[in-house]
Design a protein around this motif. Structure first.
Motif, PDB file in Angstrom:
ATOM      1  N   GLU A  45      -5.981  -6.959  -1.344  1.00 26.18           N
ATOM      2  CA  GLU A  45      -6.559  -7.867  -0.349  1.00 26.18           C
ATOM      3  C   GLU A  45      -5.914  -7.723   1.027  1.00 26.18           C
ATOM      4  O   GLU A  45      -6.263  -8.462   1.953  1.00 26.18           O
ATOM      5  N   ARG A  76      -2.746  -8.359   1.690  1.00 22.88           N
ATOM      6  CA  ARG A  76      -1.587  -9.231   1.848  1.00 22.88           C
ATOM      7  C   ARG A  76      -0.297  -8.415   1.754  1.00 22.88           C
ATOM      8  O   ARG A  76      -0.277  -7.341   1.144  1.00 22.88           O
ATOM      9  N   GLU A 105      -2.033  -1.413  -5.401  1.00 22.53           N
ATOM     10  CA  GLU A 105      -3.042  -2.157  -6.149  1.00 22.53           C
ATOM     11  C   GLU A 105      -2.633  -2.325  -7.604  1.00 22.53           C
ATOM     12  O   GLU A 105      -3.387  -2.848  -8.405  1.00 22.53           O
ATOM     13  N   THR A 126      -0.375 -13.515   3.337  1.00 21.63           N
ATOM     14  CA  THR A 126      -1.220 -13.065   4.440  1.00 21.63           C
ATOM     15  C   THR A 126      -0.334 -12.922   5.689  1.00 21.63           C
ATOM     16  O   THR A 126       0.778 -13.472   5.735  1.00 21.63           O
TER      17      THR A 126
END
Length: 171
Positions: A47, A49, A126, A143
Motif C-alpha cells: 500500500e 506505507r 510485499e 503512512t
C-alpha cells in the motif's frame, strides 16, 4: 557456527571522498570516530506505507530510538548495493526481496563527531515481515502522514532524520 560480535565486524575505513583507506573492527571505527559506509533502506509495503521501527536497547549506535529506515554498516569489501539487500532482508526477516533502488548518497556528520557515507535506497516489501529480534523492538507500517506526526512525538535516530529530510528535499 558462532555469530560475530557486532563490535568485531570488519569495516572499510574511508576518507572524505569515500575511498577505502583501510579496514578495522567496527568497535575501533566507532571508538575513533572514523568514516565508514552505511546503507539506509526505505521499505514500503504493497500500500506504499513505510516500515517504521524502534531499535533494541542493545544496539551499538542509537539504542532504543525510532527509525524510518532499515539498514546498517557496509562490511569490509562489500558493495553498497549488496549491503542494502542484505540489511533489508535481515532486518525485515524476509527472503527474496527485489534489489533496493538507490536514490542518493550523502555524508552524514553527527553532532558527536561520528560520520559515515550513506547511500539511501527504497524497496517494496510485499512479503510478511518477521523483523530481526536483535535489531527491532517494535515495528509498524505507517503512512507518510502518520510518520510526519510521529516525528514530532518520538525520539528518532539522527542519521535517519537527516536522510529523511534529504529524501523529502530530493522529491
Amino acid at each position: 557456527m558462532n555469530p560475530v560480535n557486532p563490535a568485531e565486524e570488519l569495516l572499510d575505513v574511508v576518507d572524505a571522498s569515500d575511498r577505502v583507506t583501510g579496514q578495522l573492527a567496527r568497535g575501533e571505527v566507532y571508538a575513533n570516530k572514523l568514516l565508514h559506509r552505511c546503507v539506509f533502506i526505505l521499505a514500503r509495503d504493497a500500500e506504499g506505507r513505510i516500515f517504521v521501527h524502534r531499535r533494541t536497547p542493545v544496539k551499538l549506535v542509537f539504542p532504543s530510538l525510532y527509525d524510518m529506515f532499515v539498514g546498517g554498516v557496509v562490511g569490509a569489501g562489500e558493495s553498497y548495493d549488496a549491503a542494502a539487500l542484505r540489511e533489508a532482508e535481515e532486518e525485515l526477516g524476509v527472503q527474496g526481496l527485489p534489489q533496493p533502488q538507490p536514490l542518493f548518497k550523502f555524508l552524514y556528520e553527527g553532532d558527536d563527531g561520528q560520520g559515515w557515507w550513506s547511500w539511501v535506497y527504497e524497496v517494496r516489501c510485499e512479503l510478511p515481515v518477521r523483523p530481526q529480534v536483535e535489531e527491532v523492538a517494535w515495528h509498524a507500517f505507517l503512512t507518510e502522514e502518520e510518520l510526519e506526526q510521529r516525528l514530532k512525538e518520538w525520539e528518532w535516530v539522527p542519521d535517519g532524520r537527516a536522510a529523511w529530510g534529504r529524501l523529502l528535499s530530493e522529491a
